[in-house]
Design a protein around this motif. Sequence first.
Motif, mmCIF file in Angstrom:
data_model
loop_
_atom_site.group_PDB
_atom_site.id
_atom_site.type_symbol
_atom_site.label_atom_id
_atom_site.label_comp_id
_atom_site.label_asym_id
_atom_site.label_seq_id
_atom_site.Cartn_x
_atom_site.Cartn_y
_atom_site.Cartn_z
ATOM 1 N N CYS A 5 0.771 -0.831 -0.013
ATOM 2 C CA CYS A 5 -0.033 -0.091 0.135
ATOM 3 C C CYS A 5 1.103 1.386 -0.025
ATOM 4 C CB CYS A 5 -0.914 -0.149 1.709
ATOM 5 S SG CYS A 5 -2.239 -1.158 1.343
ATOM 6 N N CYS A 12 0.952 4.276 -2.772
ATOM 7 C CA CYS A 12 1.075 5.613 -3.209
ATOM 8 C C CYS A 12 2.359 6.240 -3.161
ATOM 9 C CB CYS A 12 1.126 6.378 -1.160
ATOM 10 S SG CYS A 12 -0.290 5.672 0.019
ATOM 11 N N ILE A 31 -6.880 1.416 -0.815
ATOM 12 C CA ILE A 31 -5.768 1.698 -0.747
ATOM 13 C C ILE A 31 -5.864 2.019 -2.405
ATOM 14 C CG2 ILE A 31 -3.151 2.214 -1.587
ATOM 15 C CD1 ILE A 31 -4.029 3.628 1.462
ATOM 16 N N ILE A 75 -6.218 6.085 -3.813
ATOM 17 C CA ILE A 75 -5.432 6.474 -4.427
ATOM 18 C C ILE A 75 -5.164 7.395 -5.622
ATOM 19 C CG2 ILE A 75 -2.286 7.104 -4.275
ATOM 20 C CD1 ILE A 75 -3.076 6.511 -1.758
ATOM 21 N N VAL A 89 -8.451 3.570 7.934
ATOM 22 C CA VAL A 89 -7.844 4.554 6.506
ATOM 23 C C VAL A 89 -8.667 5.878 6.194
ATOM 24 C CG1 VAL A 89 -8.033 4.269 4.173
ATOM 25 C CG2 VAL A 89 -8.320 2.162 5.352
#
Length: 458
Positions: free
Chosen positions: A89, A93, A140, A144, A168
């Motif tokens: 994750c 990002c 995610i 994202i 989250v």
Amino acid sequence: MTNTQQTVNPATGEVIQTYTQMGEDEVNRIIEQAHEAFLSWRGAPLTERGDILRQVGKLIRERKNELAALMTEEMGKPLREGVQECQLCAAICDYSADQGPQVLADEEREMQGGRALITYQPQGVIYGIQPWNFPLYQVIRYSIANLMAGNTVLLKHASNVWGMAVEVEKLFRDAGLPENAFRTLFIGHDVSDSVIAHPLVRGVTLTGSPKAGRTVGQKAGKALKKSVLELGSNDAYIVLADADLEKAVKACLMGRFTNGGQTCVAAKRFIVEEAVYDQFRDAYVAEARKIKYGDPTQDETQMGPMARQDLRDDLHDQVRQSIENGAVCLLGGEIPEGRGAYYPPTVLENVVPGQPAYDDELFGPVAALIKVRNEAEAMRVANDSVYGLGGGIFTKDVDKGIRLARDHFDTGMVNINGYRLAQTNLPFGGVKDSGYGREHGGFGMLEFVNVKSVMIVD
């Protein structure tokens, strides 16, 4: 009347937390707030968006042990697998922050009598409906990409991992994302339908079963909204006669039993040429027998419980039906005594059409072995499925493997001589009943943008 939902530890059956479901009025207010947040977030420079997403990744790395422990408590994942999920994750990002400005950059094109500009503009509020099996990663993955694109995001998480849904939202808030740009909705299916229909919601993405995909896709289509659907699969891994069997057995074990087999892109059917079938089968069963399953908080545990008892019981019914229809159980296949949603590593052979192990997705630690005569039959059996998410080929002739994967495998992703889960820089998604749309590799950033043409006459 107020509806509540409990999260339950699948290893012990004990209640973790009780949550109050939101009503439609509260949800409508949140949607409006997310739209207001979009009106400012869409104007943030790409580099500014990326800086915040990098901070999300930084916080995930800092909190990986706490987040992994929560995954273990809510859905039974061994602790080390939760840490690995956090690392993936965080990498998502970073990748999105690094590549987003290039993926989303304006393009200039020639135009008769002038010039043209193609620009990728965010559309608004994107609604994500996500499952429990990778409780951080699934969120995610879509959020994202959409936040990088300038959209704002709503989440309906699976109700057995609502603790992660809370965490989250906290991650995004602590990273500096503007208020209401990411919000969690604690809702059931009835309120979810109204979210899909809400005029301020511009797109819907779901990871789930084909049944859920058909329902959500229909409702989104009725509202003239784009959807992305990442659904189930029955991934086939082909072991050809010239394969490195030691490598194949090791990868196929990982592909089937990682995350307790509860992975959409897990290896599920193992299609083996008859020349090496007995050797592969015996080695595979011997290694599967060594898998240590039990308490997911213990370091030596390789496989924890399934996420819920009802899911375990449904899986056992599929195994039982397969055996009743001619499959032979080589290992496992029995519900263990004691508390918890445990199911042992299980291996079936003599798997043929008409059995759930051949036709359906077995979402748990059950491997299906299928013997075939030759490469042509292996490819036919691999494609003999309504699904088409992933798959694999084992052969020492890599060029042949690439040819089969590229030209003949009817799936969105193919592994050659290994097993890999999602990669940040490669597209993720499937065909047929495994859904449509792509995530990762920059493709997810472009799913819910307005690809706008600006035509300039000189």
